[in-house]
Design a protein around this motif. Structure first.
Motif, PDB file in Angstrom:
ATOM      1  N   GLY A   1       0.778  -1.234   0.000  1.00 12.05           N
ATOM      2  CA  GLY A   1       0.000   0.000   0.000  1.00 12.05           C
ATOM      3  C   GLY A   1       0.805   1.277   0.000  1.00 12.05           C
ATOM      4  O   GLY A   1       0.226   2.365   0.106  1.00 12.05           O
TER       5      GLY A   1
ATOM      6  N   ASP B   1       2.422   2.823  -2.406  1.00 16.00           N
ATOM      7  CA  ASP B   1       2.116   3.680  -3.559  1.00 16.00           C
ATOM      8  C   ASP B   1       0.844   4.486  -3.317  1.00 16.00           C
ATOM      9  O   ASP B   1       0.797   5.698  -3.567  1.00 16.00           O
ATOM     10  N   ASP B   2      -0.193   3.817  -2.823  1.00 18.01           N
ATOM     11  CA  ASP B   2      -1.453   4.504  -2.558  1.00 18.01           C
ATOM     12  C   ASP B   2      -1.293   5.537  -1.444  1.00 18.01           C
ATOM     13  O   ASP B   2      -1.892   6.619  -1.499  1.00 18.01           O
TER      14      ASP B   2
ATOM     15  N   TRP C   1      -1.965   9.508  -1.888  1.00 15.59           N
ATOM     16  CA  TRP C   1      -2.920  10.196  -1.021  1.00 15.59           C
ATOM     17  C   TRP C   1      -2.287  11.394  -0.319  1.00 15.59           C
ATOM     18  O   TRP C   1      -2.933  12.428  -0.108  1.00 15.59           O
TER      19      TRP C   1
ATOM     20  N   THR D   1       7.889   6.933  -2.053  1.00 15.43           N
ATOM     21  CA  THR D   1       7.504   5.565  -1.709  1.00 15.43           C
ATOM     22  C   THR D   1       8.690   4.797  -1.138  1.00 15.43           C
ATOM     23  O   THR D   1       8.563   4.067  -0.146  1.00 15.43           O
TER      24      THR D   1
END
Length: 278
Positions: free
Chosen positions: A49, A51-52, A56, A77
């Protein structure tokens, strides 16, 4: 530099000790295996997660053109995962020691017993020792998190962020990793967190010689589990070096017939009010 080599020597001695005492090696593996499963799941989730999470946190970059958007978020990241790995290295030891408190207490006592002299005991009930360990571990984790945030911010500085910061990160990790490991033996010697940190500050190079190589080794998957019993044994040997005059390890007295021994006073006066060196 001699202290640096001495710290690394304690690390090797600890691994040799558990190698000669196979039963204790297997005994000390169990808590590490349980903790490893938990941390592997957490790091896998972070990698999945990250990357997300980066997307965000950086909505302002949504309109950036290629390749700058990919490079910027890819860099962030990598930093997020590096920070997670940095914290995992430190907290792994703290959590493993909490999970395996009775295991590592017994292992540390066995090392002290094999080296001779009385085995120090805290005299506290198990629940009290567990509470003190959890409280001190939380204090260390907070300190490490503060250093981690600072180093994370410095990672954006050109050149320094790619050279000096990683070195500082390993030194910080190694220092506090050593504190967590030596705490097993030093708590039995009735030394609180403040006293333990004072002892470590007095022998920084020895602490780094022990902790930095161990931190580097912990980056290799599964290695931390297999090195943990020997790390506890080596940290106990280091604790005997750091606090040689504490209860359980009295100063050796020369034999009465030793010609080199200084002559005792004819009538030594008793220490007033039960004064104790400790």
């Amino acid at each position: 530099m001699r202290d640096l080599g001495k710290g690394f020597g304690f690390l090797l001695q600890g691994q040799r000790w558990v190698g000669r005492h196979g039963r204790w090696f297997g005994f000390g593996l169990l808590p590490g295996l349980v903790t490893l499963v938990l941390y592997a799941g957490a790091l896998f989730g972070l990698a999945w997660g990250a990357d997300d999470l980066t997307a965000w946190a950086t909505p302002f970059a949504d309109d950036w053109s290629s390749p700058w958007l990919g490079l910027f978020r890819g860099f962030l990241t990598a930093l997020v995962f590096a920070l997670g790995l940095f914290l995992a290295v430190i907290t792994f030891t703290a959590v493993t020691l909490l999970v395996g408190q009775p295991f590592y207490e017994s292992l540390s006592e066995a090392v002290d017993r094999s080296e001779g002299g009385r085995v120090p005991e805290s005299g506290l009930p198990f629940w009290r020792e567990l509470w003190i360990s959890a409280r001190d571990s939380l204090r260390i984790i907070v300190r490490v998190a503060c250093y981690g945030v600072l180093l994370f911010a410095l990672g954006f500085v050109p050149v320094i962020g790619q050279t000096v910061v990683p070195v500082l990160g390993f030194c910080v990790s190694g220092y506090f990793l050593t504190e967590e490991l030596t705490a097993v033996a030093l708590q039995r010697r009735r030394l609180d967190l403040r006293d333990r940190l004072r002892l470590l500050r007095g022998r920084r190079m020895m602490v780094l010689g022990f902790g930095v190589p161990l931190t580097l080794a912990y980056l290799v998957p599964f290695v931390a589990v297999f090195l943990m019993p020997g790390a506890v044994a080596g940290a106990t040997l280091m604790a005997r070096e750091l606090a040689p005059d504490t209860e359980g390890e009295p100063r050796p007295e020369p034999a009465a017939d030793d010609p080199a021994a200084p002559a005792a006073p004819a009538a030594p006066a008793p220490a007033p009010y039960g004064f104790d060196k400790r």
